[in-house]
Design a protein around this motif. Structure first.
Motif, PDB file in Angstrom:
ATOM      1  N   MET A 215     -19.064 -20.143   2.187  1.00  8.08           N
ATOM      2  CA  MET A 215     -18.420 -18.824   1.795  1.00  8.08           C
ATOM      3  C   MET A 215     -19.064 -18.652   0.547  1.00  8.08           C
ATOM      4  N   THR A 216     -19.475 -17.136   0.536  1.00  6.60           N
ATOM      5  CA  THR A 216     -20.214 -16.580  -0.614  1.00  6.60           C
ATOM      6  C   THR A 216     -19.314 -16.215  -1.363  1.00  6.60           C
ATOM      7  N   ILE A 217     -19.695 -16.133  -2.800  1.00  5.62           N
ATOM      8  CA  ILE A 217     -18.804 -15.214  -3.854  1.00  5.62           C
ATOM      9  C   ILE A 217     -18.495 -13.993  -3.331  1.00  5.62           C
ATOM     10  N   GLU A 218     -19.513 -13.158  -2.547  1.00  5.63           N
ATOM     11  CA  GLU A 218     -19.225 -11.766  -2.156  1.00  5.63           C
ATOM     12  C   GLU A 218     -17.805 -11.669  -1.390  1.00  5.63           C
ATOM     13  N   HIS A 219     -17.541 -12.741  -0.527  1.00  2.00           N
ATOM     14  CA  HIS A 219     -16.550 -12.712   0.259  1.00  2.00           C
ATOM     15  C   HIS A 219     -15.158 -12.849  -0.481  1.00  2.00           C
ATOM     16  N   ARG A 220     -15.161 -13.397  -1.696  1.00  2.00           N
ATOM     17  CA  ARG A 220     -14.012 -13.301  -2.474  1.00  2.00           C
ATOM     18  C   ARG A 220     -13.950 -12.519  -3.765  1.00  2.00           C
ATOM     19  N   MET A 221     -14.779 -11.446  -3.458  1.00  2.00           N
ATOM     20  CA  MET A 221     -14.776 -10.347  -4.563  1.00  2.00           C
ATOM     21  C   MET A 221     -13.523  -9.433  -4.669  1.00  2.00           C
ATOM     22  N   PRO A 222     -13.229  -8.759  -5.510  1.00  2.00           N
ATOM     23  CA  PRO A 222     -11.991  -8.106  -5.511  1.00  2.00           C
ATOM     24  C   PRO A 222     -11.781  -7.068  -4.341  1.00  2.00           C
ATOM     25  N   SER A 223     -13.030  -6.143  -4.219  1.00  2.00           N
ATOM     26  CA  SER A 223     -12.844  -5.215  -3.073  1.00  2.00           C
ATOM     27  C   SER A 223     -12.699  -5.779  -1.735  1.00  2.00           C
ATOM     28  N   ALA A 224     -13.024  -6.960  -1.334  1.00  2.00           N
ATOM     29  CA  ALA A 224     -13.177  -7.766  -0.135  1.00  2.00           C
ATOM     30  C   ALA A 224     -11.395  -8.390  -0.018  1.00  2.00           C
ATOM     31  N   ILE A 225     -10.838  -8.866  -1.010  1.00  2.00           N
ATOM     32  CA  ILE A 225      -9.604  -9.138  -0.910  1.00  2.00           C
ATOM     33  C   ILE A 225      -8.412  -7.975  -0.546  1.00  2.00           C
ATOM     34  N   VAL A 226      -8.954  -6.926  -1.296  1.00  2.00           N
ATOM     35  CA  VAL A 226      -8.024  -5.500  -0.931  1.00  2.00           C
ATOM     36  C   VAL A 226      -8.233  -5.246   0.299  1.00  2.00           C
ATOM     37  N   SER A 227      -9.597  -5.223   0.927  1.00  2.00           N
ATOM     38  CA  SER A 227      -9.590  -4.781   2.240  1.00  2.00           C
ATOM     39  C   SER A 227      -8.933  -5.611   3.224  1.00  2.00           C
ATOM     40  N   ARG A 228      -8.920  -6.935   2.824  1.00  5.15           N
ATOM     41  CA  ARG A 228      -8.477  -7.976   3.900  1.00  5.15           C
ATOM     42  C   ARG A 228      -6.881  -7.708   4.098  1.00  5.15           C
ATOM     43  N   TRP A 229      -6.369  -7.328   2.797  1.00  7.75           N
ATOM     44  CA  TRP A 229      -4.966  -6.901   3.041  1.00  7.75           C
ATOM     45  C   TRP A 229      -4.480  -6.014   3.817  1.00  7.75           C
ATOM     46  N   LEU A 230      -5.285  -4.843   3.579  1.00  2.00           N
ATOM     47  CA  LEU A 230      -5.040  -3.617   4.392  1.00  2.00           C
ATOM     48  C   LEU A 230      -5.367  -3.814   5.864  1.00  2.00           C
ATOM     49  N   ASN A 231      -6.414  -4.472   6.263  1.00  2.00           N
ATOM     50  CA  ASN A 231      -6.990  -4.816   7.600  1.00  2.00           C
ATOM     51  C   ASN A 231      -6.392  -5.648   8.306  1.00  2.00           C
ATOM     52  N   THR A 232      -5.275  -6.218   8.076  1.00  2.00           N
ATOM     53  CA  THR A 232      -4.494  -7.214   8.708  1.00  2.00           C
ATOM     54  C   THR A 232      -3.627  -6.512   9.575  1.00  2.00           C
ATOM     55  N   TRP A 233      -3.219  -5.212   9.287  1.00  2.00           N
ATOM     56  CA  TRP A 233      -2.285  -4.344  10.009  1.00  2.00           C
ATOM     57  C   TRP A 233      -2.886  -3.096  10.594  1.00  2.00           C
ATOM     58  N   TRP A 234      -3.750  -2.615   9.745  1.00  2.00           N
ATOM     59  CA  TRP A 234      -4.300  -1.233  10.036  1.00  2.00           C
ATOM     60  C   TRP A 234      -4.923  -0.853  11.344  1.00  2.00           C
ATOM     61  N   PRO A 235      -5.833  -2.190  11.934  1.00  2.00           N
ATOM     62  CA  PRO A 235      -6.094  -1.765  13.275  1.00  2.00           C
ATOM     63  C   PRO A 235      -4.809  -1.639  14.389  1.00  2.00           C
ATOM     64  N   SER A 236      -3.785  -2.005  13.952  1.00  2.00           N
ATOM     65  CA  SER A 236      -2.868  -1.706  15.122  1.00  2.00           C
ATOM     66  C   SER A 236      -2.127  -0.271  15.007  1.00  2.00           C
ATOM     67  N   THR A 237      -2.787   0.574  14.012  1.00  2.00           N
ATOM     68  CA  THR A 237      -2.330   1.907  14.032  1.00  2.00           C
ATOM     69  C   THR A 237      -3.303   2.808  14.899  1.00  2.00           C
TER      70      THR A 237
END
Length: 439
Positions: A1-23
């Motif tokens: 895993m690269t540090i980029e994958h754990r940067m703040p923006s990636a973490i916030v994207s992960r929160w929202l993408n867990t359910w947004w595609p079902s909309t």
């Protein structure tokens, strides 16, 4: 895993993408992954660092990466509230430092800034226990299995020293006392628990505008009211509902902070024990576009008003904020012990210290508002089940993106400053502030 994958923006994207595609949308737009600057310098200027550590030593850098996640989250919150209402621009430092600024709180090592929670070393791990209410203090003899002395904190310390951390916490939780084991090894971003789970409770509408929406806020203290305050600033009508028998503890114990959180809102006092009061509460919930509550599930079940027992009209959003989420219905947590349970502490050598002031509360309130704004833009019809402990754990997965060395030094005159070798600049460690927030 690269540090980029754990940067703040990636973490916030992960929160929202867990359910947004079902909309109705394919996916939420990807956030900018570029680092906004040195997170340690940002942390120094936030007011949070000044509240982290022991009073006799330099404030602590260690939670800086988590602050970077909050900074990204409030930026995304501004964008999403702008899509569904009036854009709400927040200062991330004021989000976490407001109460401390209003109350004049200071860092105090293994005693929380508010004084109600302590870090205690158990036989195998560190734990946090909160004695916020008279009933909590009265429960100490039952926790330790002994009448104890007139010093409940010393009694807990002595008992914990010879007892496994999980056993101490389980016994406290069984008696309704907020406690948590320190998670000192946060998981990778992809493995860490998500701060919230989303389930359908009604059909969606094309969009649900926050501007003009009616929000019924049944929550208390900090996390839920902060979410309600953000929605109010975004243009919603917020109705704060309190029990006549048990009003919001902040109203009584922290009136200036209560007023600051609830400015511009309407208030209702309802007797939850009477038939008339229950009918009044049911009517308010039925009329609401958004409901915010922070009670253990059985409390609303007893009133016949739990979200799974009601029929919801299209677009309804129900926000449930609890210590461990609805899958752990009996778990009790407050802001400081929930932060410890999620692994967010400062480290002074091998000794943990509390991070900021009850930081799980503002992190959870902002995350709840972010999830609500995203759900509204997607048409609503969902239950947002937010765990304060899991929220904090998500924040702790970030890593520092700045490659420089970071040094805390005495800046003279009793102050401190942080130097960053990469950016070749320094920032004073600033006191917390209550300016720049929506309420």
């Amino acid at each position: 895993m690269t540090i980029e994958h754990r940067m703040p923006s990636a973490i916030v994207s992960r929160w929202l993408n867990t359910w947004w595609p079902s909309t109705s949308r394919d996916a939420i737009p990807t956030l900018d992954h570029s680092a906004p600057g040195c997170a340690v310098l940002q942390w120094a200027g936030s007011g949070g660092m000044e509240l982290t550590g022991v009073s006799s030593a330099a404030p602590l850098i260690s939670p800086a990466a988590a602050y970077g996640v909050l900074d990204v989250a409030v930026g995304e919150l501004a964008r999403l509230t702008g899509l569904a209402g009036d854009a709400v621009h927040l200062d991330a430092g004021a989000v976490i430092g407001a109460r401390a600024a209003l109350r004049g709180l200071h860092r105090n090592g293994q005693i929380s800034a508010g004084g109600m929670t302590r870090l205690i070393r158990a036989a195998d791990q560190w734990i946090a226990i909160s004695l916020c209410r008279p009933d909590d203090v009265a429960s100490v003899p039952a926790i330790i299995g002994d009448r104890g002395t007139d010093d409940p904190w010393q009694d807990l310390t002595d008992f914990a020293a010879r007892t496994a951390a999980s056993d101490v916490v389980d016994q406290a939780q069984l008696l309704g006392v907020a406690a948590a084991v320190l998670d000192a090894s946060p998981e990778h971003a992809e493995q860490a628990p998500l701060p919230f789970q989303v389930t359908d409770i009604a059909s969606r509408t094309p969009t649900l505008a926050i501007s003009g929406a009616t929000v019924v806020d049944l929550s208390s203290l900090w996390a839920g009211p902060l979410c309600g305050g953000v929605l109010n600033r975004a243009g919603a009508r917020v109705i704060k509902v309190e029990s006549t028998g048990r009003p919001d503890g902040a109203r009584i114990g922290d009136p200036v902070f209560f007023e600051w959180l609830h400015r511009g809102q309407e208030f209702r006092a309802v007797d939850f024990t009477s038939d008339e009061g229950r009918d009044q509460l049911a009517h308010l919930i039925d009329a609401a576009d958004i409901v915010i509550e922070a009670s253990r599930p059985r409390a609303l079940e007893r009133l016949g008003l739990s979200p799974d027992r009601l029929t919801h009209r299209p677009g309804k959003i129900w926000v449930s904020i609890t210590g461990g989420g609805r899958s752990r219905p009996m778990q009790v947590n407050f802001g400081d012990d929930a932060a410890v349970g999620g692994g967010l502490v400062g480290w002074h050598g091998d000794q943990p210290a509390f991070c900021a002031d009850a930081i799980a509360d503002p992190l959870s309130g902002i995350t709840a508002a972010l999830a609500t704004a995203a759900a509204a833009e997607a048409g609503g019809g969902v239950l947002i089940d937010l765990s304060m402990v899991d929220t904090v754990a998500s924040f702790t997965t970030a890593e520092l993106a700045c490659p420089g060395e970071h040094v805390v030094r005495d800046d003279g005159g009793g102050g401190w400053a942080v130097e960053c070798s990469h950016e070749r600049r320094h920032s004073p460690v600033r006191a917390p502030t209550a300016s720049g927030l929506p309420c």
